[in-house]
Each structure stands twice: as C-alpha cells, then as structure tokens.
Enzyme design. Structure first.
Site, PDB file in Angstrom:
ATOM      1  N   MET A  93     104.411  65.749  -0.685  1.00  0.00           N
ATOM      2  CA  MET A  93     105.523  64.770  -0.756  1.00  0.00           C
ATOM      3  C   MET A  93     105.409  63.874  -1.988  1.00  0.00           C
ATOM      4  O   MET A  93     105.639  62.673  -1.908  1.00  0.00           O
ATOM      5  CB  MET A  93     105.528  63.881   0.504  1.00  0.00           C
ATOM      6  CG  MET A  93     105.715  64.658   1.776  1.00  0.00           C
ATOM      7  SD  MET A  93     105.562  63.626   3.244  1.00  0.00           S
ATOM      8  CE  MET A  93     103.796  63.465   3.409  1.00  0.00           C
ATOM      9  N   LYS A 147     117.320  67.918   8.555  1.00  0.00           N
ATOM     10  CA  LYS A 147     117.972  68.865   7.663  1.00  0.00           C
ATOM     11  C   LYS A 147     117.569  68.523   6.236  1.00  0.00           C
ATOM     12  O   LYS A 147     117.466  67.361   5.880  1.00  0.00           O
ATOM     13  CB  LYS A 147     119.486  68.768   7.802  1.00  0.00           C
ATOM     14  CG  LYS A 147     119.977  69.183   9.162  1.00  0.00           C
ATOM     15  CD  LYS A 147     121.400  69.678   9.066  1.00  0.00           C
ATOM     16  CE  LYS A 147     121.876  70.247  10.376  1.00  0.00           C
ATOM     17  NZ  LYS A 147     122.122  69.224  11.410  1.00  0.00           N
ATOM     18  N   ASP A 163     112.078  71.221  12.224  1.00  0.00           N
ATOM     19  CA  ASP A 163     112.254  70.435  11.007  1.00  0.00           C
ATOM     20  C   ASP A 163     112.933  71.250   9.921  1.00  0.00           C
ATOM     21  O   ASP A 163     112.970  72.478   9.982  1.00  0.00           O
ATOM     22  CB  ASP A 163     110.884  69.968  10.487  1.00  0.00           C
ATOM     23  CG  ASP A 163     110.287  68.919  11.405  1.00  0.00           C
ATOM     24  OD1 ASP A 163     111.032  68.323  12.179  1.00  0.00           O
ATOM     25  OD2 ASP A 163     109.063  68.717  11.323  1.00  0.00           O
TER      26      ASP A 163
HETATM   27  N1  SAH Z   1     102.981  69.781   7.873  1.00  0.00           N
HETATM   28  C1  SAH Z   1     103.364  70.280   6.581  1.00  0.00           C
HETATM   29  C2  SAH Z   1     103.584  69.169   5.574  1.00  0.00           C
HETATM   30  C3  SAH Z   1     104.750  68.291   5.893  1.00  0.00           C
HETATM   31  S1  SAH Z   1     105.042  67.079   4.691  1.00  0.00           S
HETATM   32  C4  SAH Z   1     102.315  71.277   6.072  1.00  0.00           C
HETATM   33  O1  SAH Z   1     101.256  71.401   6.680  1.00  0.00           O
HETATM   34  O2  SAH Z   1     102.571  71.954   5.087  1.00  0.00           O
HETATM   35  C5  SAH Z   1     106.243  67.879   3.676  1.00  0.00           C
HETATM   36  C6  SAH Z   1     105.649  68.242   2.361  1.00  0.00           C
HETATM   37  O3  SAH Z   1     104.947  69.467   2.474  1.00  0.00           O
HETATM   38  C7  SAH Z   1     106.645  68.496   1.261  1.00  0.00           C
HETATM   39  O4  SAH Z   1     107.067  67.291   0.677  1.00  0.00           O
HETATM   40  C8  SAH Z   1     105.832  69.319   0.298  1.00  0.00           C
HETATM   41  O5  SAH Z   1     104.936  68.530  -0.433  1.00  0.00           O
HETATM   42  C9  SAH Z   1     105.018  70.154   1.254  1.00  0.00           C
HETATM   43  N2  SAH Z   1     105.625  71.461   1.504  1.00  0.00           N
HETATM   44  C10 SAH Z   1     106.115  71.938   2.649  1.00  0.00           C
HETATM   45  N3  SAH Z   1     106.531  73.216   2.499  1.00  0.00           N
HETATM   46  C11 SAH Z   1     106.301  73.534   1.212  1.00  0.00           C
HETATM   47  C12 SAH Z   1     106.476  74.700   0.436  1.00  0.00           C
HETATM   48  N4  SAH Z   1     106.990  75.822   0.959  1.00  0.00           N
HETATM   49  N5  SAH Z   1     106.111  74.662  -0.853  1.00  0.00           N
HETATM   50  C13 SAH Z   1     105.557  73.582  -1.402  1.00  0.00           C
HETATM   51  N6  SAH Z   1     105.369  72.447  -0.713  1.00  0.00           N
HETATM   52  C14 SAH Z   1     105.725  72.425   0.579  1.00  0.00           C
END
Ligand code: SAH
Length: 507
Positions: free
Chosen positions: A173, A58, A36
């Site tokens: 999100m 992307k 992803d």
């Molecule tokens: N499975 C992932 C979440 C996927 S949904 C997890 O466990 O983190 C995608 C959301 O995750 C983004 O919209 C944001 O809210 C959050 N996210 C992912 N990476 C991030 C990061 N480095 N910093 C802040 N938020 C992040």
C-alpha cells in the site's frame, strides 16, 4: 438453524490458481462470500450457484463499505447462513484487518477458521524472478505498510530500523506515498543506490515491474505509469536478472485472448491459457441445455445394451447421458456389451471419469474420420449404432455411417443455444476490441462462431486487428461463410489443439 461458521480465507494475489486447496474447498460449500476488491472474481465460479456474493471493497467503486459496515454485514450473514466466507486478498493475516473481524466473531460466539493465502510480496518476488532472502545478501525480510507515513503525529513504524535494515523490505500500500517513503529512508541514511523494484499486479497477466535505485524509483514508477496495487521491494536482491524471469518468458505473456465457448468450456480453456501467461477474457456465446426429458432420450437410454456401438462426440454428451442414466436409477452397467466410441481424447477422458473405457477413438477427431476408421476396423452393415450428441450437430457422421450400411439412431441428448448476454458483459469486450487490445478470438464450434457474430458486429472485429483461431474444419468453414479467415486452425480438433495452434503461431 445450525450454528454459522465464518471462514477467513486468503484468496492469493489475484491469480485464481494461487488459492489453497482448503480455500477452494470452503468456497465450494459457501452460502455467502463477502470479498474484497483485489480478489479474483474467477474464484467465485467455484461457489455453489445459489451462493450470495458481496463485494465490499470495489477497486473503483465510489462507495466502499466502511469497516463498521463490513462488521454489520458479517453479523447479518452469520444470522442467516451456515457457511460464511470472508475472502480476502493475499493472506488474511497481513494488512487485512483480520484481528478486528475475528474479535467480532468471538463477540458473536460464532465459530471461525483462518485459511492462509499467498501474500502479495511472496507472489511478487516469485513472479518477478526475485528473492526475498538470499544466503549471501539478505538474511531477513520485513513486511511493512506504506500507509503509515512519518508525518503522522505518532507513526507506528520504526524508520531508523528500516533505514538500517540489511535485508529485503516489502512495502504494501505504498504507491500514494512512495516519494515520501523514499525521502525519509534517504534522510535516515539509507544508501541512495539500494536496489528497488515495484511490482504491479503481481502474478497476474498484466504484471508490470519498474526497477531502479532507491533514489530514482519513485520517478521511474511515474515515468512508466506503475500504479497500485503494487509491492515495493527494497534491498540488495531487488535487481532484475533476465535468466530468473520465467514469468514474462511464458509463451503467451502479454497476449489477450477472448474465448467464446459456453461457461463451463470457457472455464476449462481459460485455465490452460492463463498458465501460458495470457490475459483471458471470457464471453459465453452459447449455453448448453440437456434434453433428457424427451421420449427419444428416455427410449435410447433404456436400450443402450441392444446397440452394437454407442458413439459420443463430446464430453458433454457423456455427461448428460450419465445424468440421464442416474435419473433413471441406472449407471454404466446399462451399456451391457455395447461398445463405445468417442470422437476424441477429451470425450474418452470424460468417459473414463465415469469408469468406462472407450473401445474406439479415431486418429482424427472429426465425424467423417470416425465413420471411416470404424468401418476400416469392422464391417458396419446392419450394425446398430446410437449417436448421443447435440441436437444441432452436423450430418456428416450419421450420413457416413449410413453409407456404410449401419442402422443409425441419432438422438439429441442436449442442445446448444445462443446465450443472451447482458449489455455489461458485451460493452467492455467491444471497447477492448475497438481499442485493438485483443490479440486472439478463439472459436471451438461453429455454433459459438455464429452466436458470437450475432452479438459482435463483423466490422468491429475486422477493424480490431484481432486474429481468429478455429478448432477444426467445420468451424473454419462457418467462419469463412461469415466473412473471416482464421489465422490458425487446430491441428488436433480439441481445446488442447487450439492452444497448441496458438503456441505454434508464436514459435
Ligand atoms: N492481505 C493482502 C494485503 C492487503 S493490503 C496480502 O497478503 O497480499 C493491499 C496491498 O497489497 C496493496 O496495496 C498492494 O500493496 C498489495 N497487493 C495486493 N495484491 C497485489 C498484487 N496482485 N500485486 C501487487 N501488490 C498487491
């Protein structure tokens, strides 16, 4: 064809070092990785060279794969490969559509394994110096999707519960709906003074945070330009306390450093710099090629035991020598009683990895010092000394040894060539230089310096305000000849020394 297995692996929040050991182990065996957009591409360096890597979401891509297309891809790759890795940001189990993809595996009859990862909310809390739970003020924590807005005909979220919730709420999100989320929480009775923090790019070198009350958090984010990907924390513990902020206190936080070694050297150096908080940009200005099929190398490797001293001047020299020995069906015993000198601790460490101890390491890690100090230890007249090093290494070491009466054989075991970078590797770096967004360029050899300035015009670098750091006198000399004066030179001429020089600069 053996049966395929699909691994759902959590990549962590974007900082490559935060993947689990199990995750990294699986990547080393992957035939295909389907990943992803929020996954750090640096993790893919850990895959075998022939592994197929496919990005399905992307960040800025115009055509992300639909879930259906991802399923088709999984079906196709499961038929072709043995180890298929579905690499997902954070933890695959949180907002990652894991259930649908596992149901597909079951339908396909494919084996699968789920490897958890560090989810964005816990990474955000850790790296912001906040707590998700606290004995005094927050005994519960809740992970919520911010995509489910209340204007949906049937929202799956319990907004009344969220408004009442006495603990920490972590919204994922949520950035495109933040104002609306805040509004509904306030309407449902949540206190406008509830603390809130929004952490963008959690755990990464470009992490940014906005703190405000619930009532003002959305406008504070707009004011500061805080955007997705971000975690929104709402609750009593979402308050900035400077003393807990270890992350932005790291010495190189907020600095952008461009490194210019070969790919492998860059990878090792990048890890150390990242630990200190820097954003690291890699440009492989040189590539390294073994020269094991030459008569000179074959002859030298078959006569190691006849030498008084064998000298290594880089970890790579050690690596290629042992690869050469292995291809001849030999190992470290080929050295017999020959003594081994290493130019510095990194080279000695590499030698130790193959089970041999260096008999001699000088106190200063340059060729001249090696010759001088070795001669001080024992007379070198008529001593047979074999140098196994780069084809383009400077003459100072063999000259100094010969001046002291040694019979020196200087055998190239590898060579270094300027790399031929693709335009898409050069352009983003040139843009960042022009926009004055690079604080340092690091040079760990004169050949890297030379190759770098064949690609990047001198003027671009001079006008960029960036500082140069050199690993030692030979590299500094070359940089001066090229028209630059490095801001620092490593006190000890190793990659660690280079890092040390930059840290001292800010001390
Ligand atoms: N499975 C992932 C979440 C996927 S949904 C997890 O466990 O983190 C995608 C959301 O995750 C983004 O919209 C944001 O809210 C959050 N996210 C992912 N990476 C991030 C990061 N480095 N910093 C802040 N938020 C992040």
């Amino acid at each position: 064809m053996p049966k395929a297995k699909i691994y759902f692996v959590g990549a962590g929040p974007g900082e490559p070092a935060l993947i689990t050991l199990r995750g990294a182990q699986i990547l080393r065996q992957a035939d295909c990785v389907i990943y992803d957009g929020l996954v750090s591409e640096a993790l893919l360096d850990g895959c075998p060279a022939d592994c197929e890597k496919i990005c399905v979401r992307k960040r800025t891509g115009e055509h992300p794969f639909t879930q259906e297309q991802i399923h088709q891809l999984l079906i196709q790759k499961t038929a072709q490969c043995r180890t298929v890795v579905r690499l997902k940001g954070g933890d695959p189990n949180l907002f990652g559509r894991l259930a649908e993809e596992i149901q597909l595996c079951i339908r396909l009859g494919a084996d699968f394994e789920v490897v958890p990862g560090v989810t964005a909310a816990t990474a955000a809390a850790a790296c912001a110096g906040l707590f998700l739970t606290d004995r005094q003020s927050s005994s519960q924590v809740i992970f919520v999707t911010g995509q489910e807005t209340p204007d949906k005909a049937e929202t799956a979220l319990d907004w009344d519960l969220l408004a009442r919730f006495r603990g920490t709420i972590a919204f994922y999100m949520a950035m495109s709906n933040l104002a609306q989320i805040v509004q509904i929480l306030l309407e449902k009775g949540k206190s406008p003074q509830t603390p809130a923090a929004v952490i963008q790019n959690a755990a990464g070198p470009n992490q940014r945070i906005a703190y405000a009350s619930l009532e003002t958090i959305a406008s504070e984010c707009s004011r500061q330009g805080i955007e997705a990907p971000a975690i929104v924390l709402i609750g009593p513990t979402a308050v900035y306390r400077q003393e807990y902020d270890w992350f932005s206190r790291r010495p190189l936080f907020g600095k952008t450093i461009l490194i210019t070694r070969d790919e492998e050297g860059n990878r090792r150096l990048a890890g150390c710099l990242r630990q200190q908080g820097a954003e690291v940009l890699c440009f492989a200005s040189i590539s390294v090629h073994p020269l094991l099929n030459t008569d000179a190398a074959a002859s030298a490797l078959s006569r190691l035991r006849e030498m008084d001293w064998v000298v290594f001047t880089s970890p790579r020299g050690v690596r290629f020598t042992f690869e050469g020995l292995a291809s001849l069906g030999k190992d470290g015993r080929a050295f017999g009683n020959a003594k081994i000198a290493c130019i510095g601790p990194e080279t000695a460490r590499r030698l130790a990895e193959v089970g041999l101890r260096a008999d001699f390491v000088p106190t200063r890690f340059i060729g001249e010092a090696l010759a001088e100090e070795l001669a001080a230890r024992e007379p070198l007249e008529h001593k047979k000394i074999l140098l196994l090093r780069s084809a383009i290494a400077p003459d100072d070491l063999p000259c100094c040894l010969r001046q002291r009466g040694a019979c020196v054989e200087d055998v190239p075991i590898y060579t270094v060539k300027p790399a031929s970078p693709a335009p898409e590797q050069i352009q983003p770096l040139r843009r960042r230089l022009t926009q004055r967004q690079i604080d340092w360029i690091l040079f760990a050899s004169s050949s890297a310096a030379e190759a770098f300035f064949q690609t990047f015009p001198k003027e671009t670098v001079l006008q960029s305000g960036t500082r140069l750091a050199s690993i030692g006198p030979a590299t500094t000399r070359r940089l001066r000849q090229l028209g630059f004066s490095p801001a620092v030179e490593a006190p000890v001429h190793t990659a660690d020394g280079l890092l040390e020089a930059i840290l001292r600069y800010y001390d």
